[in-house]
Scaffold this motif. Structure first.
Motif, PDB file in Angstrom:
ATOM      1  N   SER A  58     -23.798  71.039  13.211  1.00  0.00           N
ATOM      2  CA  SER A  58     -24.569  70.993  14.449  1.00  0.00           C
ATOM      3  C   SER A  58     -25.129  69.591  14.686  1.00  0.00           C
ATOM      4  O   SER A  58     -25.108  69.090  15.812  1.00  0.00           O
ATOM      5  CB  SER A  58     -25.709  72.010  14.368  1.00  0.00           C
ATOM      6  OG  SER A  58     -26.485  71.977  15.542  1.00  0.00           O
ATOM      7  N   ARG A  59     -25.595  68.963  13.613  1.00  0.00           N
ATOM      8  CA  ARG A  59     -26.106  67.596  13.740  1.00  0.00           C
ATOM      9  C   ARG A  59     -25.007  66.655  14.213  1.00  0.00           C
ATOM     10  O   ARG A  59     -25.208  65.849  15.126  1.00  0.00           O
ATOM     11  CB  ARG A  59     -26.657  67.108  12.400  1.00  0.00           C
ATOM     12  CG  ARG A  59     -27.188  65.678  12.463  1.00  0.00           C
ATOM     13  CD  ARG A  59     -27.573  65.154  11.135  1.00  0.00           C
ATOM     14  NE  ARG A  59     -26.374  64.967  10.307  1.00  0.00           N
ATOM     15  CZ  ARG A  59     -26.394  64.537   9.059  1.00  0.00           C
ATOM     16  NH1 ARG A  59     -27.535  64.267   8.465  1.00  0.00           N
ATOM     17  NH2 ARG A  59     -25.277  64.385   8.385  1.00  0.00           N
ATOM     18  N   GLU A  60     -23.839  66.775  13.624  1.00  0.00           N
ATOM     19  CA  GLU A  60     -22.726  65.914  14.014  1.00  0.00           C
ATOM     20  C   GLU A  60     -22.306  66.178  15.454  1.00  0.00           C
ATOM     21  O   GLU A  60     -21.988  65.243  16.192  1.00  0.00           O
ATOM     22  CB  GLU A  60     -21.545  66.086  13.054  1.00  0.00           C
ATOM     23  CG  GLU A  60     -21.826  65.587  11.650  1.00  0.00           C
ATOM     24  CD  GLU A  60     -22.310  64.146  11.619  1.00  0.00           C
ATOM     25  OE1 GLU A  60     -21.702  63.273  12.289  1.00  0.00           O
ATOM     26  OE2 GLU A  60     -23.332  63.869  10.940  1.00  0.00           O
ATOM     27  N   ASP A  61     -22.326  67.437  15.858  1.00  0.00           N
ATOM     28  CA  ASP A  61     -21.981  67.782  17.237  1.00  0.00           C
ATOM     29  C   ASP A  61     -23.000  67.184  18.199  1.00  0.00           C
ATOM     30  O   ASP A  61     -22.631  66.653  19.256  1.00  0.00           O
ATOM     31  CB  ASP A  61     -21.920  69.301  17.402  1.00  0.00           C
ATOM     32  CG  ASP A  61     -21.413  69.714  18.759  1.00  0.00           C
ATOM     33  OD1 ASP A  61     -20.318  69.263  19.157  1.00  0.00           O
ATOM     34  OD2 ASP A  61     -22.118  70.484  19.443  1.00  0.00           O
ATOM     35  N   ALA A  62     -24.289  67.254  17.833  1.00  0.00           N
ATOM     36  CA  ALA A  62     -25.327  66.675  18.688  1.00  0.00           C
ATOM     37  C   ALA A  62     -25.166  65.159  18.784  1.00  0.00           C
ATOM     38  O   ALA A  62     -25.312  64.580  19.868  1.00  0.00           O
ATOM     39  CB  ALA A  62     -26.709  67.036  18.149  1.00  0.00           C
ATOM     40  N   LYS A  63     -24.848  64.519  17.672  1.00  0.00           N
ATOM     41  CA  LYS A  63     -24.626  63.066  17.700  1.00  0.00           C
ATOM     42  C   LYS A  63     -23.446  62.720  18.603  1.00  0.00           C
ATOM     43  O   LYS A  63     -23.493  61.765  19.381  1.00  0.00           O
ATOM     44  CB  LYS A  63     -24.359  62.533  16.293  1.00  0.00           C
ATOM     45  CG  LYS A  63     -25.575  62.410  15.423  1.00  0.00           C
ATOM     46  CD  LYS A  63     -25.160  61.848  14.070  1.00  0.00           C
ATOM     47  CE  LYS A  63     -26.316  61.713  13.112  1.00  0.00           C
ATOM     48  NZ  LYS A  63     -25.882  61.195  11.795  1.00  0.00           N
ATOM     49  N   ARG A  64     -22.386  63.510  18.491  1.00  0.00           N
ATOM     50  CA  ARG A  64     -21.164  63.245  19.252  1.00  0.00           C
ATOM     51  C   ARG A  64     -21.364  63.460  20.740  1.00  0.00           C
ATOM     52  O   ARG A  64     -20.917  62.673  21.564  1.00  0.00           O
ATOM     53  CB  ARG A  64     -20.031  64.137  18.723  1.00  0.00           C
ATOM     54  CG  ARG A  64     -18.675  63.907  19.353  1.00  0.00           C
ATOM     55  CD  ARG A  64     -17.591  64.795  18.749  1.00  0.00           C
ATOM     56  NE  ARG A  64     -17.949  66.206  18.661  1.00  0.00           N
ATOM     57  CZ  ARG A  64     -17.975  67.054  19.680  1.00  0.00           C
ATOM     58  NH1 ARG A  64     -17.673  66.643  20.888  1.00  0.00           N
ATOM     59  NH2 ARG A  64     -18.298  68.321  19.491  1.00  0.00           N
ATOM     60  N   THR A  65     -22.065  64.551  21.088  1.00  0.00           N
ATOM     61  CA  THR A  65     -22.210  64.904  22.501  1.00  0.00           C
ATOM     62  C   THR A  65     -23.481  64.353  23.138  1.00  0.00           C
ATOM     63  O   THR A  65     -23.570  64.288  24.365  1.00  0.00           O
ATOM     64  CB  THR A  65     -22.232  66.432  22.673  1.00  0.00           C
ATOM     65  OG1 THR A  65     -23.392  66.961  22.013  1.00  0.00           O
ATOM     66  CG2 THR A  65     -20.967  67.080  22.117  1.00  0.00           C
ATOM     67  N   GLY A  66     -24.457  64.003  22.299  1.00  0.00           N
ATOM     68  CA  GLY A  66     -25.746  63.571  22.835  1.00  0.00           C
ATOM     69  C   GLY A  66     -26.585  64.724  23.350  1.00  0.00           C
ATOM     70  O   GLY A  66     -27.612  64.523  23.993  1.00  0.00           O
ATOM     71  N   TYR A  68     -29.064  67.336  22.577  1.00  0.00           N
ATOM     72  CA  TYR A  68     -30.066  67.713  21.594  1.00  0.00           C
ATOM     73  C   TYR A  68     -31.005  68.757  22.186  1.00  0.00           C
ATOM     74  O   TYR A  68     -31.174  68.833  23.400  1.00  0.00           O
ATOM     75  CB  TYR A  68     -30.896  66.498  21.161  1.00  0.00           C
ATOM     76  CG  TYR A  68     -30.122  65.493  20.352  1.00  0.00           C
ATOM     77  CD1 TYR A  68     -30.115  65.554  18.971  1.00  0.00           C
ATOM     78  CD2 TYR A  68     -29.395  64.482  20.975  1.00  0.00           C
ATOM     79  CE1 TYR A  68     -29.409  64.629  18.219  1.00  0.00           C
ATOM     80  CE2 TYR A  68     -28.683  63.556  20.233  1.00  0.00           C
ATOM     81  CZ  TYR A  68     -28.686  63.635  18.854  1.00  0.00           C
ATOM     82  OH  TYR A  68     -27.987  62.728  18.112  1.00  0.00           O
ATOM     83  N   VAL A  69     -31.636  69.543  21.324  1.00  0.00           N
ATOM     84  CA  VAL A  69     -32.648  70.511  21.743  1.00  0.00           C
ATOM     85  C   VAL A  69     -33.962  70.049  21.146  1.00  0.00           C
ATOM     86  O   VAL A  69     -34.038  69.748  19.950  1.00  0.00           O
ATOM     87  CB  VAL A  69     -32.296  71.934  21.246  1.00  0.00           C
ATOM     88  CG1 VAL A  69     -33.373  72.927  21.652  1.00  0.00           C
ATOM     89  CG2 VAL A  69     -30.935  72.362  21.774  1.00  0.00           C
ATOM     90  N   SER A  70     -35.009  70.004  21.958  1.00  0.00           N
ATOM     91  CA  SER A  70     -36.297  69.515  21.477  1.00  0.00           C
ATOM     92  C   SER A  70     -36.911  70.506  20.496  1.00  0.00           C
ATOM     93  O   SER A  70     -36.651  71.717  20.553  1.00  0.00           O
ATOM     94  CB  SER A  70     -37.258  69.303  22.646  1.00  0.00           C
ATOM     95  OG  SER A  70     -37.684  70.548  23.169  1.00  0.00           O
ATOM     96  N   SER A  71     -37.731  69.991  19.612  1.00  0.00           N
ATOM     97  CA  SER A  71     -38.412  70.863  18.657  1.00  0.00           C
ATOM     98  C   SER A  71     -39.330  71.836  19.387  1.00  0.00           C
ATOM     99  O   SER A  71     -39.483  72.986  18.970  1.00  0.00           O
ATOM    100  CB  SER A  71     -39.192  70.046  17.628  1.00  0.00           C
ATOM    101  OG  SER A  71     -40.154  69.230  18.267  1.00  0.00           O
ATOM    102  N   GLU A  72     -39.917  71.402  20.493  1.00  0.00           N
ATOM    103  CA  GLU A  72     -40.780  72.287  21.273  1.00  0.00           C
ATOM    104  C   GLU A  72     -39.994  73.485  21.800  1.00  0.00           C
ATOM    105  O   GLU A  72     -40.475  74.623  21.772  1.00  0.00           O
ATOM    106  CB  GLU A  72     -41.430  71.526  22.439  1.00  0.00           C
ATOM    107  CG  GLU A  72     -42.446  70.487  22.018  1.00  0.00           C
ATOM    108  CD  GLU A  72     -41.802  69.150  21.640  1.00  0.00           C
ATOM    109  OE1 GLU A  72     -40.599  68.930  21.933  1.00  0.00           O
ATOM    110  OE2 GLU A  72     -42.501  68.328  21.021  1.00  0.00           O
TER     111      GLU A  72
END
Length: 101
Positions: A58-66, A68-72
């Motif tokens: 999931s982290r790699e996917d977020a890095k690749r796609t940009g 992200y979901v906020s912690s809030e």
């Protein structure tokens, strides 16, 4: 038919063995308790590996796609899930729907 194998002997403090023996269920042997404990540890570690792998992917996917979901947002969703679970929990004196006829 597959042959069985044995685990190596395990030396433990007398207090640990006594605690294990005292925790046995009726009809349960120390050997079956140890075997079940090993099975559960293996399963728990498998779940941990899979959880970490999903998180890393999931982290790699977020890095690749940009994307992200906020912690809030995550905390808000978790709080909603907790509130829903609490409201669905069995209340004292209330019969759960799966027992009601």
């Amino acid at each position: 038919m597959m042959k069985t194998a044995t685990f190596p002997s395990l030396r433990v403090e007398p207090e640990l063995r006594e605690a294990a023996e005292q925790s046995l269920h009726e009809g349960e042997t120390l050997s079956s308790f140890v075997e079940q404990s090993i099975r559960e540890s293996i399963e728990r570690r498998r779940y941990q590996r899979e959880f970490l792998a999903r998180g890393l992917a999931s982290r790699e996917d977020a890095k690749r796609t940009g994307n992200y979901v906020s912690s809030e947002a995550v905390l808000q969703r978790l709080e909603g899930m907790l509130a829903a679970a609490k409201s669905a929990a069995v209340k004292p004196g209330r019969i759960p729907h799966f027992y009601a006829s």
